[in-house]
Design a protein around this motif. Structure first.
Motif, PDB file in Angstrom:
ATOM      1  N   ASP A 166       0.818  -1.201   0.000  1.00 14.23           N
ATOM      2  CA  ASP A 166       0.000   0.000   0.000  1.00 14.23           C
ATOM      3  C   ASP A 166       0.856   1.256   0.000  1.00 14.23           C
ATOM      4  OD1 ASP A 166      -2.186  -1.552  -0.029  1.00 14.23           O
ATOM      5  OD2 ASP A 166      -2.514  -1.505   2.180  1.00 14.23           O
ATOM      6  N   ASP A 167       2.019   1.196   0.650  1.00 17.91           N
ATOM      7  CA  ASP A 167       2.877   2.376   0.683  1.00 17.91           C
ATOM      8  C   ASP A 167       3.445   2.721  -0.674  1.00 17.91           C
ATOM      9  OD1 ASP A 167       2.425   2.624   3.324  1.00 17.91           O
ATOM     10  OD2 ASP A 167       4.220   1.475   3.953  1.00 17.91           O
ATOM     11  N   PHE A 168       3.570   1.761  -1.591  1.00 18.24           N
ATOM     12  CA  PHE A 168       4.198   2.001  -2.890  1.00 18.24           C
ATOM     13  C   PHE A 168       3.229   1.768  -4.040  1.00 18.24           C
ATOM     14  CE2 PHE A 168       8.524   2.578  -1.594  1.00 18.24           C
ATOM     15  CZ  PHE A 168       8.566   1.967  -0.352  1.00 18.24           C
ATOM     16  N   GLU A 169       1.953   1.725  -3.767  1.00 15.33           N
ATOM     17  CA  GLU A 169       1.013   1.415  -4.835  1.00 15.33           C
ATOM     18  C   GLU A 169       0.883   2.565  -5.823  1.00 15.33           C
ATOM     19  OE1 GLU A 169      -2.844   2.666  -2.087  1.00 15.33           O
ATOM     20  OE2 GLU A 169      -2.708   0.695  -3.023  1.00 15.33           O
ATOM     21  N   ASP A 170       1.306   3.810  -5.449  1.00 10.57           N
ATOM     22  CA  ASP A 170       1.216   4.950  -6.363  1.00 10.57           C
ATOM     23  C   ASP A 170       2.463   5.106  -7.218  1.00 10.57           C
ATOM     24  OD1 ASP A 170      -1.227   5.527  -5.347  1.00 10.57           O
ATOM     25  OD2 ASP A 170      -0.429   6.897  -3.798  1.00 10.57           O
ATOM     26  N   ASP A 171       3.542   4.336  -6.952  1.00  9.00           N
ATOM     27  CA  ASP A 171       4.792   4.508  -7.688  1.00  9.00           C
ATOM     28  C   ASP A 171       4.788   3.600  -8.900  1.00  9.00           C
ATOM     29  OD1 ASP A 171       5.541   6.244  -5.762  1.00  9.00           O
ATOM     30  OD2 ASP A 171       6.636   4.733  -4.575  1.00  9.00           O
ATOM     31  N   ASP A 172       4.126   4.002  -9.953  1.00  9.37           N
ATOM     32  CA  ASP A 172       4.066   3.222 -11.188  1.00  9.37           C
ATOM     33  C   ASP A 172       5.292   3.518 -12.042  1.00  9.37           C
ATOM     34  OD1 ASP A 172       1.663   2.164 -10.465  1.00  9.37           O
ATOM     35  OD2 ASP A 172       0.513   3.822 -11.386  1.00  9.37           O
ATOM     36  N   PRO A 173       5.779   2.548 -12.827  1.00  8.47           N
ATOM     37  CA  PRO A 173       6.906   2.815 -13.750  1.00  8.47           C
ATOM     38  C   PRO A 173       6.457   3.699 -14.895  1.00  8.47           C
ATOM     39  CG  PRO A 173       6.047   0.610 -14.092  1.00  8.47           C
ATOM     40  CD  PRO A 173       5.342   1.153 -12.879  1.00  8.47           C
ATOM     41  N   LEU A 174       7.466   4.251 -15.601  1.00  4.46           N
ATOM     42  CA  LEU A 174       7.162   5.104 -16.746  1.00  4.46           C
ATOM     43  C   LEU A 174       6.408   4.298 -17.790  1.00  4.46           C
ATOM     44  CD1 LEU A 174      10.506   7.058 -17.228  1.00  4.46           C
ATOM     45  CD2 LEU A 174       8.349   7.942 -16.349  1.00  4.46           C
ATOM     46  N   PRO A 175       5.373   4.885 -18.360  1.00  3.15           N
ATOM     47  CA  PRO A 175       4.616   4.147 -19.383  1.00  3.15           C
ATOM     48  C   PRO A 175       5.422   4.036 -20.668  1.00  3.15           C
ATOM     49  CG  PRO A 175       3.798   6.379 -19.214  1.00  3.15           C
ATOM     50  CD  PRO A 175       4.802   6.220 -18.106  1.00  3.15           C
ATOM     51  N   ALA A 176       5.219   2.921 -21.375  1.00  2.00           N
ATOM     52  CA  ALA A 176       5.897   2.726 -22.659  1.00  2.00           C
ATOM     53  C   ALA A 176       5.200   3.546 -23.734  1.00  2.00           C
ATOM     54  CB  ALA A 176       5.882   1.252 -23.030  1.00  2.00           C
ATOM     55  N   ILE A 177       5.995   4.258 -24.531  1.00  2.00           N
ATOM     56  CA  ILE A 177       5.444   5.082 -25.608  1.00  2.00           C
ATOM     57  C   ILE A 177       5.684   4.444 -26.971  1.00  2.00           C
ATOM     58  CG2 ILE A 177       5.704   7.204 -24.289  1.00  2.00           C
ATOM     59  CD1 ILE A 177       8.255   7.756 -25.825  1.00  2.00           C
ATOM     60  N   GLY A 178       6.235   3.262 -26.981  1.00  2.00           N
ATOM     61  CA  GLY A 178       6.496   2.571 -28.235  1.00  2.00           C
ATOM     62  C   GLY A 178       7.372   1.370 -27.980  1.00  2.00           C
ATOM     63  N   HIS A 179       7.810   0.766 -29.027  1.00  2.00           N
ATOM     64  CA  HIS A 179       8.720  -0.351 -28.903  1.00  2.00           C
ATOM     65  C   HIS A 179       9.810  -0.236 -29.964  1.00  2.00           C
ATOM     66  CE1 HIS A 179       5.877  -1.690 -32.029  1.00  2.00           C
ATOM     67  NE2 HIS A 179       6.899  -2.374 -32.509  1.00  2.00           N
ATOM     68  N   CYS A 180      10.857  -1.003 -29.802  1.00  2.00           N
ATOM     69  CA  CYS A 180      11.992  -0.935 -30.724  1.00  2.00           C
ATOM     70  C   CYS A 180      12.572  -2.329 -30.896  1.00  2.00           C
ATOM     71  CB  CYS A 180      13.066   0.030 -30.230  1.00  2.00           C
ATOM     72  SG  CYS A 180      13.868  -0.483 -28.706  1.00  2.00           S
ATOM     73  N   LYS A 181      13.299  -2.489 -31.979  1.00  2.00           N
ATOM     74  CA  LYS A 181      13.989  -3.731 -32.287  1.00  2.00           C
ATOM     75  C   LYS A 181      15.472  -3.444 -32.449  1.00  2.00           C
ATOM     76  CE  LYS A 181      14.108  -7.585 -35.570  1.00  2.00           C
ATOM     77  NZ  LYS A 181      13.544  -8.146 -36.821  1.00  2.00           N
ATOM     78  N   ILE A 240      18.956   0.923 -32.896  1.00  2.00           N
ATOM     79  CA  ILE A 240      17.615   0.350 -32.779  1.00  2.00           C
ATOM     80  C   ILE A 240      16.725   0.917 -33.865  1.00  2.00           C
ATOM     81  CG2 ILE A 240      17.797  -0.082 -30.297  1.00  2.00           C
ATOM     82  CD1 ILE A 240      16.304   2.525 -29.817  1.00  2.00           C
ATOM     83  N   ASP A 241      15.656   0.156 -34.139  1.00  2.00           N
ATOM     84  CA  ASP A 241      14.601   0.588 -35.058  1.00  2.00           C
ATOM     85  C   ASP A 241      13.390   0.914 -34.205  1.00  2.00           C
ATOM     86  OD1 ASP A 241      12.965   1.138 -37.150  1.00  2.00           O
ATOM     87  OD2 ASP A 241      12.749  -0.946 -37.827  1.00  2.00           O
ATOM     88  N   VAL A 242      13.070   2.201 -34.078  1.00  2.00           N
ATOM     89  CA  VAL A 242      12.064   2.677 -33.131  1.00  2.00           C
ATOM     90  C   VAL A 242      10.707   2.739 -33.826  1.00  2.00           C
ATOM     91  CG1 VAL A 242      11.385   4.549 -31.589  1.00  2.00           C
ATOM     92  CG2 VAL A 242      13.802   3.964 -31.880  1.00  2.00           C
ATOM     93  N   THR A 243       9.666   2.290 -33.128  1.00  2.00           N
ATOM     94  CA  THR A 243       8.271   2.429 -33.580  1.00  2.00           C
ATOM     95  C   THR A 243       7.487   3.024 -32.421  1.00  2.00           C
ATOM     96  OG1 THR A 243       8.482   0.490 -34.986  1.00  2.00           O
ATOM     97  CG2 THR A 243       6.251   1.229 -34.449  1.00  2.00           C
ATOM     98  N   LEU A 244       7.068   4.294 -32.604  1.00  2.00           N
ATOM     99  CA  LEU A 244       6.309   4.984 -31.572  1.00  2.00           C
ATOM    100  C   LEU A 244       4.827   4.782 -31.840  1.00  2.00           C
ATOM    101  CD1 LEU A 244       8.311   8.329 -31.323  1.00  2.00           C
ATOM    102  CD2 LEU A 244       8.496   6.302 -29.871  1.00  2.00           C
ATOM    103  N   GLU A 245       4.079   4.386 -30.800  1.00  2.00           N
ATOM    104  CA  GLU A 245       2.635   4.166 -30.957  1.00  2.00           C
ATOM    105  C   GLU A 245       1.984   4.338 -29.602  1.00  2.00           C
ATOM    106  OE1 GLU A 245       2.972  -0.678 -30.547  1.00  2.00           O
ATOM    107  OE2 GLU A 245       2.629   0.247 -32.506  1.00  2.00           O
TER     108      GLU A 245
END
Length: 605
Positions: A529-544, A594-599
């Protein structure tokens, strides 16, 4: 004072003196020749010295930039000009002094020879006159003795009573003949004597003085010529003194132009990366995991409180450290689960958080083998050079400051090339107009291919300039953004603790850190409960991953060729992109690898 009157009897000495004068003239000419050779060799050695120490500029990057280097090369240029002036001195001496001396020595020898021949001829003529006079004198003397003998013979026969009249008459005739011959020889001797005296007077008072005067004038001209050559010898040096003074003044000005502050600034401009230095290392206390009490107590409610307090304290210590390419990557250790946590009680009743045997063994290994390394852009650059080969077109492999300078230099070069192409286009258009007005001068159609090529070059250069200007504006707009972004993240780490994963032992996802069977430990829900608000950075895309990357440097993320990663932060202009593996490990990877694909919503579940 004249040699003709004072030295009328010193023909041989004058002959020796004039010969000595010519020899001295030739000796001085030899001296000048050797001096010319010295000047030429000196100039040649100076030029070789300048050539030896001048840089061989194969590219613009090797041009001298520091004021001390520029001053030294300016001094070399001035020294090269000084060597040129020494060559001028040698040429002036060779033309004005040595050449003139050699020509004059040849003329002097010819003139001296002529005057001496005239003197010898005059002396020979006087000797001939003296010989004629002496012959007539001897002949007169001989005839006088013969006449005297004839006189004595006649007187003896005339006094002799026994002598016949015929003998006396014969003796008288002989006497008259000898007397007449003596008188003729006397007259001839007188004439020869008078002629010799006249020739002798003429020789010593007219001919010889004239010849000696000419020899004296010749010797005086030789002396004057030597004086002129001495002056010309000095003038050859004096003429180049102003230019040599300018060369020396140029050397002094070059020395005064050395600016140590400017050189120091050039060092900063040349090697400045634009990154911020790493922060301080925090103190990590491992003693609480080593010194455990022998008696292990049971899990109580106080264990939950102490465990939660220590975890937060560890998380707080792990925050606030900035690295060259982001946060320090977490060590690849097995995640600590609540099952490995327990509390121990000391004799005084205090409780502290402890770990199981395996985490403690892991911490001991970390203490023995862990070597914190300060990240270095130089080491990262060496890692790139083996993989990337030639520099990237946009210089993304360079630090922001160096990248900006390189892009600006390329834009300046492209602008110069564009100006040249524009001038060439204008010239071709003018030539085309002239050909159209005067067809006999040329065919306007023959210029069309060249015009088309020039237009293509102009379009290509404009596109290149636009592309590089876009890169430059991106670098100039994002150069300070990197440090500001990291600084703001460091300030707000207490709010978004899970986003600064590469720093300490705390993982990117707080849920992963404490994920486990909730029924085993009752304190897990409270810890969650103490850390339930600490979410990781959201992914804005993927890469290969196009190329493999080792990721040896702190803050970087190793990847294999073809590996799929999440993009959680775009490239801010420094050539690095922040990515995350599926297991939650984060770090920075080269954008060009890397080959970036933002979505949108590409993170998935």
């Amino acid at each position: 004072m004249s040699w003709g009157t004072e030295l009328w009897d010193q023909f041989d000495n004058l002959d020796k003196h004039t010969q000595w004068g010519i020899d001295f003239l030739e000796r001085y000419a030899k001296f000048v020749k050797e001096r010319i050779e010295i000047e030429q060799n000196y100039a040649k050695q100076l030029r070789n010295l300048v050539k030896k120490y001048c840089p061989k500029r194969s590219s613009k990057d090797e041009e001298p930039r520091f004021t001390s280097c520029v001053a030294f090369f300016n001094i070399l240029n001035e020294l090269n000009d000084y060597a040129g002036q020494r060559e001028v001195v040698a040429e002036e001496m060779a033309h004005r002094v040595y050449g003139e001396l050699m020509r004059y020595a040849h003329d002097l020898k010819t003139e001296r020879k002529m005057h001496l021949q005239e003197g010898r001829k005059a002396q020979q003529y006087l000797d001939m006159c003296w010989k004629q006079m002496d012959n007539s004198k001897r002949k007169f003397e001989r005839e006088c003795r013969e006449a005297e003998k004839a006189q004595q013979s006649y007187e003896r026969l005339d006094n002799d009573t026994n002598a016949t009249k015929a003998d006396v008459e014969k003796a008288k005739q002989q006497l008259n003949l000898r007397t007449h011959m003596a008188d003729e020889n006397k007259n001839e001797y007188a004439a020869q004597l008078q002629n010799f005296n006249g020739e002798q007077h003429k020789h010593f008072y007219v001919v010889i003085p004239q010849i000696y005067k000419q020899l004296q004038e010749m010797d005086e001209r030789r002396t004057i010529k030597l004086s002129e050559c001495y002056r010309g010898f000095a003038d050859s040096e004096r003429k180049v003194i102003p230019i040599i003074s300018k060369c020396l003044e140029g050397m002094v000005l070059a020395a005064k132009s050395v600016d140590e502050r400017r050189d120091s600034q050039m060092v900063v401009d040349s090697f400045k990366s634009g990154f911020e230095p790493p922060g301080d290392f925090p103190f990590e206390d491992y003693s609480q995991h080593i010194y455990r009490t022998i008696s292990d107590g049971t899990i109580s409610a106080s264990k939950q409180e102490s465990g939660k307090m220590d975890v937060k304290t560890t998380v707080g210590k792990a925050k606030g450290r900035l690295w060259l390419f982001g946060k320090k990557p977490k060590p690849h250790s097995p995640p600590l689960t609540p099952t490995s946590l327990f509390t121990s009680s000391t004799p005084n009743g205090s409780q502290f958080l402890t770990f199981s045997i395996e985490p403690v063994h892991y911490c001991m290994n970390e203490i023995k083998t862990g070597k914190p390394r300060i990240p270095s852009f130089r080491s990262l650059k060496r890692g790139w050079s083996g993989k990337m080969g030639a520099a990237l077109e946009d210089f993304s492999h360079l630090p922001p400051e160096q990248r900006r300078k390189k892009l600006q230099q390329r834009i300046d070069e492209l602008n110069r090339e564009l100006q040249k192409e524009s001038d060439q286009k204008e010239a071709l258009n003018k030539m085309k107009d002239v050909y159209e007005k005067n067809p006999q001068m040329g065919d306007p159609g023959s210029l069309q291919p060249k015009l088309a090529e020039t237009m293509n070059n102009i379009d290509r250069l404009r596109m290149e300039i636009h592309k590089n200007e876009a890169w430059l504006s991106e670098v100039e707009g994002k150069t300070g953004g990197r440090g500001d972004r990291r600084h703001s993240s460091d300030i707000n780490h207490l709010v978004t603790q899970g986003r600064e994963s590469p720093e300490g032992s705390y993982t990117d996802d707080a849920n992963q850190e404490v994920r486990g069977p909730p029924q085993q430990h009752g304190h897990h829900s409270e810890f969650d409960d103490d850390f339930e608000d600490d979410d990781p950075l959201p992914a804005i895309g993927h890469c290969k991953a196009i190329y493999p990357f080792d990721g040896h440097n702190e803050g970087t993320l190793a990847m294999k060729e073809g590996e799929i990663l999440y993009i959680i932060e775009e490239d801010k202009g420094d050539g690095w992109t922040r990515a995350r593996r599926q297991n939650g490990e984060e770090g920075y990877v080269p954008t060009s690898y890397i080959d970036v694909t933002l979505e949108k919503n590409s993170k998935g579940s």
